[in-house]
Write a protein that holds these residues in place. Structure first.
Motif, PDB file in Angstrom:
ATOM      1  N   UNK A  91       0.825  -1.207   0.000  1.00 27.83           N
ATOM      2  CA  UNK A  91       0.000   0.000   0.000  1.00 27.83           C
ATOM      3  C   UNK A  91       0.858   1.255   0.000  1.00 27.83           C
ATOM      4  N   UNK A  92       1.943   1.253   0.772  1.00 28.62           N
ATOM      5  CA  UNK A  92       2.857   2.397   0.757  1.00 28.62           C
ATOM      6  C   UNK A  92       3.419   2.615  -0.643  1.00 28.62           C
ATOM      7  N   UNK A  93       3.787   1.525  -1.313  1.00 28.07           N
ATOM      8  CA  UNK A  93       4.319   1.637  -2.677  1.00 28.07           C
ATOM      9  C   UNK A  93       3.245   2.115  -3.647  1.00 28.07           C
ATOM     10  N   UNK A  94       2.027   1.625  -3.489  1.00 27.96           N
ATOM     11  CA  UNK A  94       0.923   2.033  -4.360  1.00 27.96           C
ATOM     12  C   UNK A  94       0.701   3.541  -4.256  1.00 27.96           C
ATOM     13  N   UNK A  95       0.707   4.061  -3.043  1.00 29.82           N
ATOM     14  CA  UNK A  95       0.446   5.492  -2.836  1.00 29.82           C
ATOM     15  C   UNK A  95       1.612   6.353  -3.299  1.00 29.82           C
ATOM     16  N   UNK A  96       2.818   5.870  -3.206  1.00 32.96           N
ATOM     17  CA  UNK A  96       3.971   6.598  -3.716  1.00 32.96           C
ATOM     18  C   UNK A  96       4.338   7.819  -2.896  1.00 32.96           C
ATOM     19  N   UNK A  97       5.180   8.655  -3.468  1.00 37.70           N
ATOM     20  CA  UNK A  97       5.723   9.811  -2.763  1.00 37.70           C
ATOM     21  C   UNK A  97       4.800  11.018  -2.761  1.00 37.70           C
ATOM     22  N   UNK A  98       3.721  10.980  -3.515  1.00 41.19           N
ATOM     23  CA  UNK A  98       2.785  12.106  -3.536  1.00 41.19           C
ATOM     24  C   UNK A  98       1.951  12.158  -2.255  1.00 41.19           C
ATOM     25  N   UNK A  99       2.020  11.101  -1.457  1.00 46.43           N
ATOM     26  CA  UNK A  99       1.246  11.020  -0.223  1.00 46.43           C
ATOM     27  C   UNK A  99       2.183  10.718   0.938  1.00 46.43           C
ATOM     28  N   UNK A 100       1.799  11.189   2.127  1.00 44.62           N
ATOM     29  CA  UNK A 100       2.562  10.878   3.333  1.00 44.62           C
ATOM     30  C   UNK A 100       1.603  10.303   4.368  1.00 44.62           C
ATOM     31  N   UNK A 101       2.088   9.347   5.117  1.00 41.50           N
ATOM     32  CA  UNK A 101       1.277   8.748   6.174  1.00 41.50           C
ATOM     33  C   UNK A 101       1.254   9.670   7.380  1.00 41.50           C
ATOM     34  N   UNK A 102       0.074   9.872   7.905  1.00 40.11           N
ATOM     35  CA  UNK A 102      -0.102  10.701   9.094  1.00 40.11           C
ATOM     36  C   UNK A 102      -1.131  10.022   9.992  1.00 40.11           C
ATOM     37  N   UNK A 103      -0.923  10.103  11.271  1.00 36.11           N
ATOM     38  CA  UNK A 103      -1.837   9.485  12.224  1.00 36.11           C
ATOM     39  C   UNK A 103      -3.073  10.362  12.431  1.00 36.11           C
ATOM     40  N   UNK A 104      -4.242   9.712  12.418  1.00 39.92           N
ATOM     41  CA  UNK A 104      -5.507  10.408  12.644  1.00 39.92           C
ATOM     42  C   UNK A 104      -6.389   9.541  13.537  1.00 39.92           C
ATOM     43  N   UNK A 105      -7.385  10.177  14.125  1.00 34.48           N
ATOM     44  CA  UNK A 105      -8.402   9.440  14.846  1.00 34.48           C
ATOM     45  C   UNK A 105      -9.514   9.099  13.868  1.00 34.48           C
ATOM     46  N   UNK A 106      -9.826   7.818  13.776  1.00 40.35           N
ATOM     47  CA  UNK A 106     -10.829   7.315  12.842  1.00 40.35           C
ATOM     48  C   UNK A 106     -12.066   6.894  13.638  1.00 40.35           C
ATOM     49  N   UNK A 107     -13.225   7.310  13.164  1.00 46.71           N
ATOM     50  CA  UNK A 107     -14.486   6.866  13.742  1.00 46.71           C
ATOM     51  C   UNK A 107     -14.895   5.593  13.005  1.00 46.71           C
ATOM     52  N   UNK A 108     -14.951   4.490  13.745  1.00 48.78           N
ATOM     53  CA  UNK A 108     -15.333   3.200  13.162  1.00 48.78           C
ATOM     54  C   UNK A 108     -16.851   3.101  13.216  1.00 48.78           C
ATOM     55  N   UNK A 109     -17.437   2.621  12.119  1.00 49.53           N
ATOM     56  CA  UNK A 109     -18.887   2.556  11.991  1.00 49.53           C
ATOM     57  C   UNK A 109     -19.382   1.122  11.931  1.00 49.53           C
ATOM     58  N   UNK A 110     -20.550   0.917  12.501  1.00 54.71           N
ATOM     59  CA  UNK A 110     -21.254  -0.361  12.358  1.00 54.71           C
ATOM     60  C   UNK A 110     -22.231  -0.174  11.222  1.00 54.71           C
ATOM     61  N   UNK A 111     -21.982  -0.837  10.117  1.00 56.31           N
ATOM     62  CA  UNK A 111     -22.836  -0.661   8.954  1.00 56.31           C
ATOM     63  C   UNK A 111     -24.038  -1.581   9.061  1.00 56.31           C
ATOM     64  N   UNK A 112     -25.198  -0.975   9.240  1.00 53.35           N
ATOM     65  CA  UNK A 112     -26.445  -1.721   9.348  1.00 53.35           C
ATOM     66  C   UNK A 112     -27.385  -1.185   8.282  1.00 53.35           C
ATOM     67  N   UNK A 113     -27.262  -1.740   7.081  1.00 53.86           N
ATOM     68  CA  UNK A 113     -28.079  -1.243   5.978  1.00 53.86           C
ATOM     69  C   UNK A 113     -27.659   0.160   5.604  1.00 53.86           C
ATOM     70  N   UNK A 114     -28.620   1.059   5.486  1.00 53.60           N
ATOM     71  CA  UNK A 114     -28.351   2.443   5.098  1.00 53.60           C
ATOM     72  C   UNK A 114     -27.877   3.277   6.285  1.00 53.60           C
ATOM     73  N   UNK A 115     -28.012   2.750   7.497  1.00 57.20           N
ATOM     74  CA  UNK A 115     -27.642   3.508   8.699  1.00 57.20           C
ATOM     75  C   UNK A 115     -26.264   3.076   9.178  1.00 57.20           C
ATOM     76  N   UNK A 116     -25.382   4.034   9.388  1.00 54.45           N
ATOM     77  CA  UNK A 116     -24.058   3.741   9.902  1.00 54.45           C
ATOM     78  C   UNK A 116     -23.925   4.411  11.268  1.00 54.45           C
ATOM     79  N   UNK A 117     -23.748   3.590  12.274  1.00 53.51           N
ATOM     80  CA  UNK A 117     -23.676   4.057  13.645  1.00 53.51           C
ATOM     81  C   UNK A 117     -22.233   3.994  14.138  1.00 53.51           C
ATOM     82  N   UNK A 118     -21.718   5.073  14.735  1.00 51.23           N
ATOM     83  CA  UNK A 118     -20.364   5.015  15.303  1.00 51.23           C
ATOM     84  C   UNK A 118     -20.304   3.976  16.425  1.00 51.23           C
ATOM     85  N   UNK A 119     -19.249   3.141  16.390  1.00 52.17           N
ATOM     86  CA  UNK A 119     -19.082   2.131  17.439  1.00 52.17           C
ATOM     87  C   UNK A 119     -17.759   2.270  18.177  1.00 52.17           C
ATOM     88  N   UNK A 120     -16.901   3.201  17.742  1.00 47.15           N
ATOM     89  CA  UNK A 120     -15.638   3.381  18.443  1.00 47.15           C
ATOM     90  C   UNK A 120     -14.686   4.258  17.664  1.00 47.15           C
TER      91      UNK A 120
END
Length: 184
Positions: A91-120
Motif C-alpha cells: 500500500x505504501x508503494x501504491x500510494x507513492x511519494x505524492x502522499x505521506x502517512x499521518x496518524x488520525x483518529x478514525x471513527x469506526x462505523x457499524x454498517x447496518x443497511x443504510x444507517x451507519x452508527x459510530x461504534x468506536x
C-alpha cells in the motif's frame, strides 16, 4: 486525539482508505495481485470516517487527495487492518511519494443497511497529499464515478503486475509477475 504529525508508517497500524483503494477489486489487486480476490480483502475492512479532512480530486488524475480542512468536514471510507508487513509495504508503494502517512483518529462505523452508527475510535494512518496544493481541484472526488468510468481501465492496466512486499512472504503469496513500482 491524533497529533496530526507526519511520521514513518507503522506497519502494524490500521490504515484509513478513502480513495481508489475503497474499490475492493483494486484493493484486492494491490494486496494479492488478483482483483478477483475481493472476499479475501473485504474481511479486512470496516466502514469508517475521519473528521477535519476533505477529499478532493487531483487535477488530471483519476484519484483523490485528502487534505486538512474545517473541523466539521468529513471523509467516508474504510478502516483496513493489514495482516502482514508485506500488505502495508504494498500500500505504501501504491500510494507513492505524492502522499505521506499521518496518524488520525478514525471513527469506526457499524454498517447496518443504510444507517451507519459510530461504534468506536481508532488511531490509524491516512495517506495525506504531500505535493503542491496547486495540483488539486476544489471538486469533490466520488468513488462511484471512479468505479463506473475508470476502474476497468485501471484493472486492465495492472493485469499481470503485482506489487512486491517484504521478503518474508512465501512463493505462494506471489501470483503473476512481481514488480516493485510506485503507482499514481
Amino acid at each position: 486525539m491524533a497529533d496530526g504529525k507526519s511520521k514513518t508508517p507503522n506497519i502494524s497500524e490500521p490504515i484509513f482508505l478513502y480513495g481508489t483503494l475503497c474499490s475492493v477489486p483494486l484493493l484486492a489487486w494491490a494486496l494479492t495481485g488478483d482483483s478477483s480476490k475481493v472476499y479475501d480483502v473485504a474481511r479486512l475492512l470496516q466502514p469508517a470516517k475521519v473528521y477535519g479532512y476533505a477529499r478532493v480530486a487531483v487535477k488530471h488524475g483519476d484519484y483523490p487527495a485528502a487534505i486538512k480542512h474545517e473541523q466539521d468536514s468529513e471523509i467516508d471510507g474504510f478502516l483496513l487492518t493489514p495482516e502482514t508487513t508485506s500488505q502495508r509495504k504494498k500500500l505504501d508503494d501504491f500510494e507513492g511519494e505524492a502522499y505521506k502517512a499521518e496518524s488520525v483518529t478514525v471513527t469506526v462505523l457499524d454498517s447496518n443497511g443504510a444507517h451507519q452508527t459510530p461504534i468506536g475510535f481508532v488511531e490509524a494512518d491516512i495517506y495525506l497529499w504531500a505535493e503542491s496544493m496547486d495540483e488539486l481541484t476544489d471538486e469533490p472526488w466520488e468513488l462511484a464515478t471512479f468505479e463506473k468510468e475508470r476502474l476497468k481501465d485501471w484493472l486492465d492496466l495492472f493485469e499481470g503486475i503485482e506489487l512486491v512486499g517484504e521478503d518474508e512472504e512465501t512463493e505462494a503469496d506471489h501470483l503473476g509477475n512481481s514488480v516493485n513500482s510506485t503507482l499514481e
